[in-house]
Design an enzyme around this catalytic site. Sequence first.
Site, PDB file in Angstrom:
ATOM      1  CB  CYS A 159      38.095  49.143  50.810  1.00  0.00           C
ATOM      2  SG  CYS A 159      38.054  47.501  50.112  1.00  0.00           S
ATOM      3  CE1 TYR A 178      34.160  41.963  44.095  1.00  0.00           C
ATOM      4  CE2 TYR A 178      35.091  41.422  46.236  1.00  0.00           C
ATOM      5  CZ  TYR A 178      35.101  42.170  45.077  1.00  0.00           C
ATOM      6  OH  TYR A 178      36.064  43.133  44.913  1.00  0.00           O
ATOM      7  CG  HIS A 230      37.146  44.935  42.141  1.00  0.00           C
ATOM      8  ND1 HIS A 230      36.105  44.955  43.032  1.00  0.00           N
ATOM      9  CD2 HIS A 230      37.061  46.075  41.457  1.00  0.00           C
ATOM     10  CE1 HIS A 230      35.423  46.080  42.878  1.00  0.00           C
ATOM     11  NE2 HIS A 230      35.986  46.767  41.928  1.00  0.00           N
ATOM     12  CG  ASP A 232      35.285  49.468  39.870  1.00  0.00           C
ATOM     13  OD1 ASP A 232      34.468  50.073  39.157  1.00  0.00           O
ATOM     14  OD2 ASP A 232      34.988  48.979  40.972  1.00  0.00           O
TER      15      ASP A 232
END
Length: 680
Positions: free
Chosen positions: A31, A170, A173, A266
């Site tokens: 991001c 994906y 997360h 992460d």
Amino acid sequence: MRRDPRFDILFEPVRIGPVTAPNRFYQVPHCNGMGHQYPSSMAEMRGVKAEGGWGVVNTEECEITHTSELTSAIECRLWDDSDIPVLAKMVERVHAHGSLAGIEPAHLGAGAANTYSREIPMGPAARPIDLHEPVHARAMDKADIKAFRQMHVDAAIRSKKAGFDIVYVYAGHDMTTLMHFLQADRNDRSDEYGGSLENRVRLLREVIEDTKDAIGDTCAVAVRLAVDEMLGARGISCDAEGRDIVEMLAELPDLWDVNVSGWENDSATSRFTDEGYQTDYVSFVKQVTTKPVVGVGRFTSPDTMVSLVKNGVLDLIGAARPSIADPFLPKKIDEGRVEDIRECIGCNICVSGDFLGAPMRCTQNPTMGEEWRKGWHPERIAPKTADETVLIVGGGPAGLEAARALGQRGYDVTLAEGRGVLGGRVHIESQLPGLTQWRRVADYREYQISQMANVAVYLNSPLSADQALEFGADHIVLATGSDWDTTGIGRSNRRAIDGHDAGSVLSVDAICAGQSPTGPVLIFDDDYYYMAGVLAEKLRADGHDVTYVTPTADVSHWTHNTMEQARIQTRLMEMGVEIVPLHNLTGIRSGHVELSCVYTDVVKKVDCASVIPVTMRNPKQDLFWALRDRASSLTRIGDCDAPGTIAAAVYAGHRFARELGEPEVSGVPFKRELPALAVD
Ligand code: ADP
Ligand code: SF4
């Protein structure tokens, strides 16, 4: 210069399905707070990374539907065909340098509130969404699952149209619907998509297959999977289901991008983790698949990277933050300039942009986010416009970066530092618990300056106004920093706290300089960033009884934005620091303080012998006022102008260097990206 042959392995091409990465440097999706709102900024930033040698450059997570959107975070979007040109621009910038462009289509499900679209979120089960908003997700029925699969196919086709080489599926997360289906504690369905692990994996398998069918002929299909939630037996773990999932799908994707989740694990900071902190969790993956594997771990050392490849842990060296701090990291290794790498310090100021809805900033790289709007390049800068000399007073982050960048422009620079060491606050703060790597801010710049014949450094040189003028420099830049205040004035107390001048008050600076408080210590945090928490940790480790008082509900409140808050609070609690939230410090007496409840004003007394207010800093401006009417060109930068983050000080130093001698810009000093007015 040529690269060291022992790093050759990092420059080998890697085949990823139908495409080939030119080397092993892989910028994983991350991001950046630009996304759909500042697409030109995003495209240019990614292009600079490709120019810097990253063989693969990815987008951030990309919303694939208006029914799953993350307002107010700014991600990229592929809601429909009208978003394609925006992303094609990024692809074009990345391809211009011979790198592959990747995209991470994402369905956030119960991780998104849909506050803009007002659509009902959906997920494996009917539950409240993860964000603390009064919104529930509905359980997906068969029609929803069919539509969900089609959304991924549509996104894949649009990605291909935009020119991407790698398209993700994906499941990471703790943030996407595909991961939520994998998690037993979220997925209590009784149909073929819930229950056994095989059933929970079904949707992920289908989406990988759908994506391959749709675009797999020319695009590589990557899977991003969190192989460990760091919850032990309560979640997916690399010893159990994490491994099983990879085994079940081993040869299906063209690439495995594996990491730990949630995002705070992460992207853990250097205060809590070292380089390579994920290796133990992901190292099994290459043993169960023949497909290339990429992983992350704040890698900045080329020797570590080489050993990861040689030891069969990773095929591609993944990086988000190291590529933000130094977009030219691969090029520097390639050109035999390893010592020029600007290493990430692991502070997560970059991450804060996502939480604050602002383009990302980086402590180490002041050009991050400014590539398009200001035309700042991380490695290139315009030459000087005149044969002028500059005196910089103060060798903290602001002064060091100004000296480095002015030196790069060719100016004759003198840097005078009062102490016997460069670095200012980063030198001091890097000696506090967990902050060692922050020293890199000074190390990088100190080394760069040491290579410049036109930059002279004088240590142990606290300058007075007369001495500063004696240098006869054309420009004087003051980077003299700030001192922590001891009166208690700050956000919660607009006037000095009663009793602040009693002997029991110690300054943050005194503690940092090694002074030891007497008796039980009370730290008052009205600053909310890291300092009060770090001091509490230090003093508790030194054996003091520590009480931590703050008007907020939790400690180091702003560190929610760097994803450290929970770890800080846990550490302080485990160390036995007494935490008193929701209280203001209103009086300091002999042997105790008075605390006032922020809601009821009810006062309570807490015994302590020493008080450390962490409330505000005062800019050191004596020199500025003494020189103001005497120097022809005088500028304050960094904390001595207005105290802020280290990132802000580095930026201020860089900005001064960029703008010296350049024509003044009137109005907004950067290009803007304006929303196009719709044609009714
Ligand atoms: P910033 O974050 O803005 O760079 P710092 O507080 O980290 O500020 O650094 C300021 C530096 O300036 C410190 O190292 C301090 O010793 C130095 N300094 C302050 N006043 C003087 C002075 N009069 N002469 C030389 N150095 C000074
Ligand atoms: Fe690294 Fe900090 Fe820059 Fe993020 S902001 S890339 S953590 S130095």
